[in-house]
Design an enzyme around this catalytic site. Structure first.
Site, mmCIF file in Angstrom:
data_model
loop_
_atom_site.group_PDB
_atom_site.id
_atom_site.type_symbol
_atom_site.label_atom_id
_atom_site.label_comp_id
_atom_site.label_asym_id
_atom_site.label_seq_id
_atom_site.Cartn_x
_atom_site.Cartn_y
_atom_site.Cartn_z
ATOM 1 N N ASP A 514 -25.236 6.205 9.737
ATOM 2 C CA ASP A 514 -24.309 5.306 9.055
ATOM 3 C C ASP A 514 -25.122 4.278 8.274
ATOM 4 O OD1 ASP A 514 -22.411 3.508 8.296
ATOM 5 O OD2 ASP A 514 -21.669 3.066 10.327
ATOM 6 N N SER A 593 -25.982 4.761 -9.284
ATOM 7 C CA SER A 593 -25.133 3.605 -9.564
ATOM 8 C C SER A 593 -23.831 4.105 -10.200
ATOM 9 C CB SER A 593 -25.926 2.656 -10.476
ATOM 10 O OG SER A 593 -25.247 1.449 -10.617
ATOM 11 N N TYR A 607 -14.918 -1.456 -5.958
ATOM 12 C CA TYR A 607 -15.966 -0.483 -6.270
ATOM 13 C C TYR A 607 -16.947 -1.056 -7.294
ATOM 14 C CZ TYR A 607 -18.114 3.914 -7.776
ATOM 15 O OH TYR A 607 -19.007 4.911 -8.079
ATOM 16 N N LYS A 611 -20.842 -2.042 -6.624
ATOM 17 C CA LYS A 611 -21.840 -1.229 -7.330
ATOM 18 C C LYS A 611 -22.715 -2.123 -8.211
ATOM 19 C CE LYS A 611 -21.613 3.254 -6.485
ATOM 20 N NZ LYS A 611 -22.810 4.048 -6.144
#
Ligand SMILES: [Zn+2]
Length: 719
Positions: A514, A593, A607, A611
């Site tokens: 993880d 990316s 998101y 990112k």
């Protein structure tokens, strides 16, 4: 020749040590399986495999077998053809094409020559092949040609080598094997060995086999079964003899100053990374040659590693000349794994420097005596005996590392037995040099041009997804060994099985962890270092998406997305830094990316923001890691859908929403994205993989850069 059943007088079956696996029913099935080849050859293949399948008899392409068959040539003349194993081919899996047919008559005429150069021997073997396309014959082909027996089997059997590498070994061998085995002193393979064995046979045609000191055993017979059973019989006798004599013996005493490391898993990982780094070198062509690492830690090996005489074991040489091209003659020995990295580096460096100095010295001495003009091979050790760990083997390919480790395991076992029996007494340096630098031996290792990423270990997080698959595929094609990781076991297994169909098993590893748990990341990287030696290419790909307008974005959801996309990327980069530092051979981090970093979309805040933060931290890493020679670059993909087998999870999540908002079906959606970019292409995961390989291949001096893989989206041009 005595064609009687050797097991009758050996009694091996009753005592049940080494198993006689010859089975008439299997033979019939086997002969039926190969209807187009002579049955004698089918039988030859059958018993060759029986020998090849027993690692106590031969290892990885070692040993060789032959059969002589009368065959009509193209003009109808009958001729005798020697079918002998091709050089370097593994007996365990040999097929008809693994044997080379050679015209026997002209080769037999060579037995009266006074000498024969390597080049001329090779030439003679090649011009007398009956099939142009068959492989190069075994380096021991002349021996098979000179001996008249129809079937000949040759192995470097462990228990024979315990006795054949023993001070006063000849007496033990005679006692153990009886009068029907001739014992001859070491002779250089090629013409001298072939002539020596032939001579002994002529003196006593009743013999059933020959043991060559420091080398191995040859048995023969008029049929496949006899020759095979003689092998089993005599190796079995040697085994029984050695076991009886060593039963109550203690295998040396342990070091009194030995303190095991506190955390063995972490020590081993640090050691492997350091060894890999210290041993890496630039080839004359300028390419950095890295090694893969293979660890063996059976109880016996760990114990041997902390014996008082561990260093003597390392410096006492190979069991049989064939092994020198796989393990080199001597081993390195690491007596302790210091807890401090700087000290560990020093310990390994000192050992490797001392090793290479001895290697070079020996090379120049031998080359001078022998007026040898060819280039020196790399002087790096292939085997380390590491206190408390066992064997750490090195290879330019993973297969080479495994072969070296297998041979080292058997070698150590034989040496311990030999020392328990008496004293291990190996082959002299001068002969070892001849074998290591014998052109015919080196050809076994000759390989085609290097792939750009050969020797490197690549780790991909998010390896269970479509992009992970595309990246893994391209990195494997470029020659790297690839570790795919994911938190989702099912999807990881799926991608692994897709890749395993395309590439050899040993090239792909998988591991579950993880990325949001830093300790788990560290542990996983330790495990990767244990399996392969370290990490050279890190590709953080794991990511999750969440669709919600800022107004509707649940703060907890944002945390979860940040945990994977930002923290996950940070964790794996951070955990890789000490590895890069210990290896000292640079490396590449290529972060997957997103086009959204430069060109975000509404309802995609969690998101895009996470990112963008990961993007920024990657650039910071580029600034900080340049001093280690580690480059950090980014790839910005857009609209990767994957295929039916492994679809993109991100698109499975956001696709329906996007389809709804644009009034399109799945095909229409793909087409929409294709039409949206300047080049009008559908972007694939393999395109992303190509970008990763571009950075990892270091064709340009680039770090901190972003490469869009999106077909051309003006709003997402990096700036
Ligand atoms: Zn041999």
């Amino acid at each position: 020749m005595d064609g009687g059943m050797p097991d009758a007088h050996c009694g091996i079956k009753e005592r049940g040590i080494l198993k006689n696996l010859f089975n008439e029913k299997e033979v019939q099935e086997f002969v039926a399986k190969y209807p187009t080849i002579p049955p004698e050859l089918a039988l030859r293949i059958y018993t060759s495999r029986l020998i090849g399948q027993d690692p106590d008899l031969v290892l990885h392409g070692g040993g060789n077998t032959s059969v002589k068959i009368r065959i009509k040539n193209i003009v109808g003349e009958e001729q005798e053809v020697l079918y002998v194993k091709g050089s370097g081919i593994d007996l365990a899996t040999i097929e008809p094409l693994g044997f080379v047919g050679l015209e026997l008559e002209p080769l037999r005429k060579l037995q009266n020559l006074k000498s024969l150069s390597d080049e001329e021997m090779e030439n003679q073997l090649l011009i007398h092949k009956v099939s142009f396309s068959s492989p190069s014959p075994s380096v021991e082909a002349l021996l098979h040609a000179f001996l008249p027996a129809r079937y000949i089997d040759h192995a470097h059997a462990d228990f024979i080598l315990v006795l054949a590498n023993q001070k006063g070994g000849e007496g033990c061998l005679k006692e153990a094997l009886g009068p029907k085995i001739a014992i001859i002193p070491y002779l250089t393979p090629g013409l001298p060995l072939a002539q020596g064995v032939r001579e002994r046979y002529e003196q006593n045609p009743g013999i059933e086999g020959v043991v060559v000191i420091h080398h191995g055993i040859f048995t023969f017979g008029e049929d496949a079964r006899t020759s095979y059973e003689r092998m089993i019989c005599y190796v079995g006798r040697a085994e029984e003899y050695v076991k009886a004599k060593t039963e109550k013996k203690v295998f040396g005493s342990l070091r009194k100053d030995w303190i095991p490391p506190e955390d063995l898993a972490s020590s081993l990982a640090r050691l492997n990374q350091t060894v890999r780094g210290v041993c890496a070198f630039r080839s004359p062509g300028g390419q950095l040659r890295r090694f893969y690492v293979e660890v063996r830690n059976k109880e016996e090996l760990v114990k041997a590693s902390i014996l008082q005489e561990a260093r003597i074991l390392c410096h006492s040489g190979v069991l049989t000349p064939d092994h020198v091209i796989r393990t080199k003659n001597l081993w390195a020995h690491i007596e302790r794994i210091p807890a401090e990295d700087a000290e560990l580096n020093q310990v390994v460096k000192e050992e490797v420097n001392a090793y290479t100095k001895v290697y070079d010295q020996n090379f120049f001495e031998q080359a001078k005596v022998k007026s040898f003009a060819r280039e020196k091979l790399d002087p790096c050790p292939r085997i380390f005996l590491v206190a408390g760990v066992g064997i750490v083997a090195l290879g330019f390919t993973r297969k080479e590392a495994r072969v070296a480790a297998d041979i080292a395991e058997h070698t150590l076992h034989v040496k311990l037995l030999a020392n328990a029996l008496g004293k291990y007494d190996p082959i002299v340096k001068s002969h070892i040099f001849d074998m290591e630098y014998w052109s015919l031996q080196q050809k076994k290792l000759a390989r085609t041009s290097l792939s750009p990423l050969q020797g490197q270990v690549a780790v991909i997080t998010g390896g269970g997804g479509a992009i992970g698959l595309g990246i893994a595929d391209r990195l494997l094609a470029a020659g790297a060994v690839v570790v795919i990781s994911d938190i989702n076991e099912e999807s990881l297994r799926k991608v692994y099985s897709v890749l395993a169909e395309r590439y050899e098993g040993g090239l792909i590893e998988n591991i579950i962890f993880d990325v949001t748990d830093y300790r788990a990341v560290e542990k996983a990287f330790q495990e990767i270092s244990r399996r392969l030696g370290g990490i050279d290419i890190l590709v953080p790909t794991a990511g999750v998406a969440h669709v919600a307008k800022v107004e509707d974005l649940d703060p907890e959801k944002l945390e979860q997305v940040i945990a994977v996309n930002l923290k996950g990327t940070f964790h794996v980069i951070k955990a890789s830094i000490p590895i890069f530092r210990r290896q000292g051979t640079g490396g590449n981090i290529v972060v997957v990316s997103s086009k959204n970093v430069f060109d975000p979309g509404a309802a995609f805040g969690a998101y895009s923001a996470s990112k963008a933060a990961a993007h920024q931290i990657s650039k910071i890493a580029a600034l900080e890691l340049a001093e280690l020679g580690v480059r950090v670059n980014l790839v910005n993909p857009d609209a990767i859908f994957g295929d039916e087998e492994v679809p993109s999870k991100l698109w499975e999540l956001v696709g329906p929403e996007r389809m709804k908002s644009r009034g399109l079906d799945p095909q229409g959606l793909r087409e929409y994205y294709r039409q949206r970019n300047l080049l009008k292409v559908q972007v694939t995961a393999e395109h992303v993989g190509n970008a990763v390989v571009f950075f990892a291949s270091e064709g340009t001096p680039t770090t901190g850069a972003t490469l869009p893989v999106d077909g051309g989206i003006p709003a997402a041009f990096p700036r």
